[in-house]
Design an enzyme around this catalytic site. Structure first.
Site, PDB file in Angstrom:
ATOM      1  N   CYS A   1      19.564 -21.310 -43.019  1.00 16.06           N
ATOM      2  CA  CYS A   1      19.903 -22.736 -42.957  1.00 16.06           C
ATOM      3  C   CYS A   1      21.333 -23.028 -43.413  1.00 16.06           C
ATOM      4  O   CYS A   1      21.783 -24.169 -43.369  1.00 16.06           O
ATOM      5  CB  CYS A   1      18.892 -23.521 -43.767  1.00 16.06           C
ATOM      6  SG  CYS A   1      17.218 -23.178 -43.190  1.00 16.06           S
TER       7      CYS A   1
ATOM      8  N   HIS B   1      22.340 -30.854 -49.176  1.00 15.78           N
ATOM      9  CA  HIS B   1      21.440 -30.027 -48.356  1.00 15.78           C
ATOM     10  C   HIS B   1      20.046 -30.668 -48.362  1.00 15.78           C
ATOM     11  O   HIS B   1      19.442 -30.838 -47.315  1.00 15.78           O
ATOM     12  CB  HIS B   1      21.407 -28.604 -48.913  1.00 15.78           C
ATOM     13  CG  HIS B   1      20.578 -27.666 -48.102  1.00 15.78           C
ATOM     14  ND1 HIS B   1      20.852 -27.388 -46.786  1.00 15.78           N
ATOM     15  CD2 HIS B   1      19.461 -26.941 -48.404  1.00 15.78           C
ATOM     16  CE1 HIS B   1      19.954 -26.533 -46.322  1.00 15.78           C
ATOM     17  NE2 HIS B   1      19.089 -26.246 -47.276  1.00 15.78           N
TER      18      HIS B   1
ATOM     19  N   GLU C   1      19.462 -27.802 -56.118  1.00 18.20           N
ATOM     20  CA  GLU C   1      20.767 -28.326 -55.692  1.00 18.20           C
ATOM     21  C   GLU C   1      21.289 -29.334 -56.719  1.00 18.20           C
ATOM     22  O   GLU C   1      22.481 -29.351 -57.031  1.00 18.20           O
ATOM     23  CB  GLU C   1      20.665 -28.981 -54.316  1.00 18.20           C
ATOM     24  CG  GLU C   1      22.034 -29.474 -53.809  1.00 18.20           C
ATOM     25  CD  GLU C   1      21.962 -30.095 -52.424  1.00 18.20           C
ATOM     26  OE1 GLU C   1      20.858 -30.475 -51.986  1.00 18.20           O
ATOM     27  OE2 GLU C   1      23.027 -30.209 -51.780  1.00 18.20           O
TER      28      GLU C   1
ATOM     29  N   LYS D   1      18.684 -35.369 -43.804  1.00 20.08           N
ATOM     30  CA  LYS D   1      17.497 -34.710 -43.246  1.00 20.08           C
ATOM     31  C   LYS D   1      16.283 -35.639 -43.303  1.00 20.08           C
ATOM     32  O   LYS D   1      15.284 -35.393 -42.632  1.00 20.08           O
ATOM     33  CB  LYS D   1      17.197 -33.407 -43.988  1.00 20.08           C
ATOM     34  CG  LYS D   1      18.210 -32.302 -43.700  1.00 20.08           C
ATOM     35  CD  LYS D   1      17.836 -30.995 -44.374  1.00 20.08           C
ATOM     36  CE  LYS D   1      18.854 -29.903 -44.078  1.00 20.08           C
ATOM     37  NZ  LYS D   1      20.061 -30.012 -44.929  1.00 20.08           N
TER      38      LYS D   1
ATOM     39  N   HIS E   1      15.022 -31.049 -40.601  1.00 17.25           N
ATOM     40  CA  HIS E   1      15.898 -29.946 -40.967  1.00 17.25           C
ATOM     41  C   HIS E   1      16.161 -29.100 -39.717  1.00 17.25           C
ATOM     42  O   HIS E   1      15.272 -28.393 -39.250  1.00 17.25           O
ATOM     43  CB  HIS E   1      15.219 -29.122 -42.060  1.00 17.25           C
ATOM     44  CG  HIS E   1      16.076 -28.049 -42.645  1.00 17.25           C
ATOM     45  ND1 HIS E   1      17.338 -27.749 -42.171  1.00 17.25           N
ATOM     46  CD2 HIS E   1      15.859 -27.204 -43.685  1.00 17.25           C
ATOM     47  CE1 HIS E   1      17.843 -26.760 -42.878  1.00 17.25           C
ATOM     48  NE2 HIS E   1      16.966 -26.415 -43.804  1.00 17.25           N
TER      49      HIS E   1
ATOM     50  N   PHE F   1      17.696 -19.322 -46.749  1.00 17.82           N
ATOM     51  CA  PHE F   1      16.902 -18.161 -47.160  1.00 17.82           C
ATOM     52  C   PHE F   1      17.801 -16.932 -47.134  1.00 17.82           C
ATOM     53  O   PHE F   1      18.565 -16.723 -46.191  1.00 17.82           O
ATOM     54  CB  PHE F   1      15.729 -17.927 -46.197  1.00 17.82           C
ATOM     55  CG  PHE F   1      14.587 -18.897 -46.349  1.00 17.82           C
ATOM     56  CD1 PHE F   1      14.537 -19.813 -47.386  1.00 17.82           C
ATOM     57  CD2 PHE F   1      13.538 -18.857 -45.451  1.00 17.82           C
ATOM     58  CE1 PHE F   1      13.467 -20.693 -47.515  1.00 17.82           C
ATOM     59  CE2 PHE F   1      12.460 -19.725 -45.568  1.00 17.82           C
ATOM     60  CZ  PHE F   1      12.423 -20.646 -46.606  1.00 17.82           C
TER      61      PHE F   1
END
Lengths: 411, 81
Positions: free
Chosen positions: A162, A302, A313, A334, A339, A399
Site C-alpha cells: 500500500c 494513510h 501512524e 480513504k 483503500h 505490508f
C-alpha cells in the site's frame, strides 16, 4: 544543486469519479464511493465482505474493446489515468529518451492470473491465452503507459504493497533530481476487487465487515472503526523539472518538494507501534524539501481505518511534529474512496496537491465518535488552506514494513 | 460436413475483428496476416485457438507457421473440417 520539481498534470479514475475533476468535486461534497458489490461471485463464493470502493466509471466505457482484451483491469485503470494526466499537462512534445514512467501496483494482475487458472482447470493449457503473462506481470501497467506515451527513459515499477505509488512518486523525484530525465509520469493502480483478495484480507481481519452500511464502513480515527475497505482505480501525476515546465509554458499545480522511503524491519503486516520508521520517512522528506515541521500545514494521512494502523501512524506523527501536531489539519480521504492499495498513494497525492492548489482541505467522513487515544485536528468538512510557501505531506505505509512519504509545496 | 470457404472467411473475419479491431471487410483472402494486417504472433495464437473452437477443427502448432495469408488459413480449416 537541488532542482525544483513541479506537478503539471493530474489524472485519476476512482470510486468517486472517472476523472480528477469529478473525483475532487465529489470528495469535497462529502460523498462516499463505497457501495455493495452486485456480482454473482459474491454469492458463488460466499465472500464474507460484500462491499468496496468500486470504480465509478467502468474502464470499458473509456477504452477500446481491444485494449480491454489485452490489458488486465489494473493496467486499464493505469492507462486511463495516465492519458488524462498527459492531456492535462498539454500532451507535451518531449524527448522520449528523457521521459520516464514510475508506475506501481500493489498486487498486480490478479484478475488475469485467476481467470487464466480457471481456464486451465476447465479447458486445458491450450486455451490459456498467450497474453496471460504480460497481462499479469506487475510492471504491465507501467509498460502499457510507457508504450502508449512513448517513454524511453526507463519504465519502472516499485512494489511495496500500500506504499507502492507513493514510493513511485518518490522514485520519480529522485530520477528528476539525478538529471537523467526531464519528465516522468508517476502513479499507481489497483484492480483487486475479486473474491480471492477479499477473502484473504478478510481472513486476516483487515477488512471492515459493515456489509449493511457500506458508506459508513471506512471510518478512520473513529472509535468504532473495524478495518479498511478495498478500493480500485488508478491515478497519475506528470512531474517535471521546473526548468522543463517553464520552457514549454506549462501550468503548474504545485512543487513536489520531496519524497522518501524507509522500512521497519519489524513485522510483515503489523506496523511498528513506536512509529520510528514512519517518522524517519517524514523527516527525510522534510529534509529533502529544505523545510521544517512548522512549514507543514496539512497532512493527508494513510489512515486506513484499521484499529492498529491508525494509532501507529498517530504515534509516528507525534514523534515528528510534537506539540505542533494539534494545530495541523489532518484528513483521511480513504473514508470516501476506500483503500486503493497500490493506487492509494497516487490518489492521495492528487488530493494533497489540489488542497494546496485550490486552498481547501477535503473532509474525512464517518468520524462520529473520535478514538479517545487519538488527538488530531481531523477535518470533517471542507476547510480553507491558506498561506504562502506552505507544505503538505501525504503518508503511505504497506505490508512488509514499507513507509513512503511525499511532500508538496504551494506554487 | 465440410464448411464452405465463404462461411470460414466470414467466421475468421469476425474472430480477427474481435481480437484486433481490424474491420471484418479488411480480412480478405489475399491478405498476409503479418505484412498486411499487422497481426503479431501472440494475436495469431489467440486467433488460432478461437478458430479451433468456432469451426471444430484442430490446427497443430507446427501448421500455424504455414498460415501466412487469410487464404492459407481458410483453406486449411475447410480441408480439416
Amino acid at each position: 544543486m537541488t532542482k525544483k520539481i513541479v506537478v503539471t498534470g493530474l489524472g485519476a479514475t476512482t470510486p468517486l469519479g472517472g476523472d480528477v475533476v469529478t473525483t475532487w468535486k465529489n470528495l469535497l461534497a462529502g460523498k462516499s464511493g463505497i457501495t455493495t458489490i452486485e456480482k454473482d461471485w459474491i454469492a458463488q463464493y460466499e465472500v464474507p465482505v460484500t462491499f468496496a470502493g468500486q470504480a465509478a466509471v467502468a474502464a470499458s466505457e473509456i477504452l477500446t474493446p481491444q485494449e480491454i482484451k489485452r490489458l488486465d483491469p489494473s493496467s486499464q485503470f493505469a492507462l486511463i489515468s495516465a492519458r488524462e494526466a498527459w492531456a492535462d499537462a498539454g500532451s507535451p512534445e518531449v524527448t522520449p529518451e528523457r521521459f520516464a514512467v514510475e508506475y506501481s501496483t500493489g498486487i498486480g494482475g490478479v484478475w488475469t492470473l485467476l481467470d487464466a487458472f480457471q481456464t486451465l482447470q476447465e479447458r486445458g493449457p491450450r486455451r490459456v491465452l498467450p497474453m496471460t503473462v504480460p497481462m499479469l506481470m506487475p510492471n504491465g501497467p507501467a509498460a502499457a503507459i510507457g508504450m502508449d506515451l512513448a517513454a524511453r527513459g526507463g519504465v519502472r515499477t516499485a512494489v511495496s504493497a500500500c506504499a507502492s505509488s507513493t514510493e513511485a512518486i518518490a522514485n520519480a523525484y529522485n530520477r528528476l533530481q539525478s538529471g537523467e530525465v526531464d519528465i516522468v509520469v508517476a502513479g499507481g493502480c489497483e484492480a483487486a476487487i475479486h473474491a480471492l483478495p477479499i477473502s484473504a484480507f478478510a481472513s486476516m481481519h483487515a477488512l471492515s465487515k459493515r456489509n449493511d452500511s457500506p458508506a459508513e464502513a471506512s471510518r478512520p480515527y473513529d472509535a468504532n472503526r473495524d478495518g479498511f475497505v478495498m478500493g480500485e482505480g488508478g491515478a497519475s501525476l506528470v512531474l517535471e523539472t521546473e526548468e522543463h515546465a517553464l520552457a514549454r509554458g506549462a501550468k503548474i499545480y504545485a512543487e513536489l518538494a520531496g519524497g522518501a522511503v524507509t522500512s521497519d524491519a519489524y513485522h510483515i503486516t503489523a506496523p511498528d507501534p513506536e512509529g520510528s520508521g514512519a517518522a524517519r520517512a517524514m523527516l527525510s522528506t522534510l529534509s529533502q524539501a529544505g523545510a521544517t515541521i512548522a512549514d507543514v500545514r496539512h497532512i493527508n494521512a494513510h489512515a486506513t481505518s484499521t484499529p492498529v494502523g491508525d494509532i501507529a501512524e498517530y504515534t509516528a506523527l507525534k514523534r515528528v511534529f510534537g506539540d505542533l501536531l494539534k494545530s495541523i489539519p489532518v484528513t483521511a480521504t480513504k473514508s470516501s474512496t476506500g483503500h486503493l492499495l497500490g493506487a492509494a498513494g497516487a490518489v492521495e497525492a492528487i488530493f494533497t496537491i489540489l488542497a494546496l492548489h485550490d486552498g481547501v482541505i477535503p473532509p474525512t467522513l464517518n468520524l462520529i465518535d473520535p478514538d479517545p487515544e487519538i488527538h488530531l485536528d481531523v477535518v470533517t468538512s471542507p476547510r480553507e488552506l491558506k498561506g504562502e510557501n506552505i507544505l503538505a505531506i501525504s503518508n503511505s505505509f504497506g505490508f512488509g514494513g514499507h513507509n513512503a512519504v511525499v511532500a508538496f509545496r504551494k506554487y | 460436413m465440410a464448411l464452405s470457404q465463404a462461411d470460414v472467411l466470414a467466421g475468421l473475419a469476425e474472430i480477427v475483428n474481435d481480437e484486433t479491431g481490424i474491420a471484418t471487410d479488411a480480412v480478405q483472402l489475399d491478405k498476409h496476416f503479418t505484412n498486411d494486417l499487422d497481426i503479431d504472433s501472440i494475436s495469431m495464437m489467440t486467433i488460432v485457438v478461437n478458430c479451433e473452437d468456432k469451426f471444430g477443427v484442430k490446427i497443430p502448432d507446427e501448421e500455424v507457421k504455414n498460415l501466412n495469408t487469410v487464404a492459407d488459413a481458410v483453406n486449411f480449416i475447410v480441408s480439416a473440417s
